[in-house]
Design an enzyme around this catalytic site. Structure first.
Site, PDB file in Angstrom:
ATOM      1  N   ILE A  82       0.843  -1.202   0.000  1.00  0.00           N
ATOM      2  CA  ILE A  82       0.000   0.000   0.000  1.00  0.00           C
ATOM      3  C   ILE A  82       0.877   1.251   0.000  1.00  0.00           C
ATOM      4  O   ILE A  82       1.767   1.397   0.839  1.00  0.00           O
ATOM      5  CB  ILE A  82      -0.933   0.026   1.245  1.00  0.00           C
ATOM      6  N   LYS A  83       0.595   2.118  -0.957  1.00  0.00           N
ATOM      7  CA  LYS A  83       1.378   3.352  -1.072  1.00  0.00           C
ATOM      8  C   LYS A  83       0.575   4.491  -0.443  1.00  0.00           C
ATOM      9  O   LYS A  83      -0.599   4.686  -0.783  1.00  0.00           O
ATOM     10  CB  LYS A  83       1.608   3.617  -2.560  1.00  0.00           C
ATOM     11  N   VAL A  84       1.223   5.216   0.472  1.00  0.00           N
ATOM     12  CA  VAL A  84       0.546   6.344   1.133  1.00  0.00           C
ATOM     13  C   VAL A  84       1.431   7.592   1.011  1.00  0.00           C
ATOM     14  O   VAL A  84       2.656   7.473   0.970  1.00  0.00           O
ATOM     15  CB  VAL A  84       0.267   6.051   2.638  1.00  0.00           C
TER      16      VAL A  84
END
Ligand code: G3P
Length: 219
Positions: A82-84
């Site tokens: 997951i890219k945040v």
């Protein structure tokens, strides 16, 4: 150093995976838009091609919605990372997700202090954008060297994922500094193979071999 490809183009990802040198994929909302594909569908397809981490980015800006989006994205496949964004809400989300064993890539990092925050939030990867740094009159590679030193000083396990890579020199310098990963557009990966003396050498060997009139048996 691991090689990730920075694209959502399936044909390019397959071509890079076929080299046997590809360790992962990164995407972002701009690359998904460029692919013209459905986000969930294309991410699933990428995860089926590549065993390594495939970064898929949340688009919400608040923590609660980021968590809900991440919940949906991490169900796509076990190798979804997951890219945040590097914001307070992004890092809250990072801390929560990595606490649950989910891989997280903290993106849009433009300072060494930001990278320190990402490491403290338990990020699997931090993505400093070297090309955009250079574009704005800063030295992208100096940023990578600073992050490497800080992570070494405190034995942080967060991997430095060099992003916004524009040319082979960015890759070379990242490797010399000891970055963990470089995510590159397909053209930059292809550029790494190229050397005029390799081409000339092949040309010479092929010409001289033809003069021998021999062939190597292939079965
Ligand atoms: O994935 C993010 C990053 O690699 C973007 O690169 O060239 O748009 O600055 P660029």
């Amino acid at each position: 150093m691991k090689f990730f490809v920075d694209t959502a183009d399936i044909a390019d990802i397959r071509e890079m995976a076929d080299t046997g040198l590809l360790d992962g994929v990164t995407t972002n909302p701009s690359l998904i838009a460029k692919s013209g594909r459905d986000f969930m569908e294309v991410t699933k397809e990428i995860c089926d091609i590549v065993d390594g981490p495939v970064s898929a980015e949340v688009v919400a800006l608040d923590h609660d919605t980021m968590m809900k989006e991440a919940e949906t994205l991490r169900k796509i496949a076990d190798n979804v990372c997951i890219k945040v964004p590097l914001t307070i809400d992004g890092l809250k989300t990072c801390k929560k997700l990595t606490g649950d064993g989910t891989q997280v890539n903290v993106t849009l990092c433009f300072s060494a202090n930001q990278s320190l925050l990402a490491a403290k939030a338990g990020a699997t990867f931090v993505s400093p954008f070297v090309g955009r740094h250079d574009d704005n009159g800063f030295d992208g590679m100096e940023l990578i060297a600073d992050i490497r030193q800080i992570y070494n000083n405190y034995n942080f396990g967060t991997e430095i994922l060099v992003a916004s890579v524009r040319n082979p020199v960015h890759v070379l310098k990242s490797a010399l500094i000891g970055a963990d990963v470089a995510t590159m557009p397909p053209a930059v990966i292809k550029g790494l193979f190229k050397h005029i003396l390799t081409d000339k050498g092949i040309e010479g060997f092929v010409a001289d071999w033809a003069k021998t009139g021999q062939s190597i048996p292939t079965q």
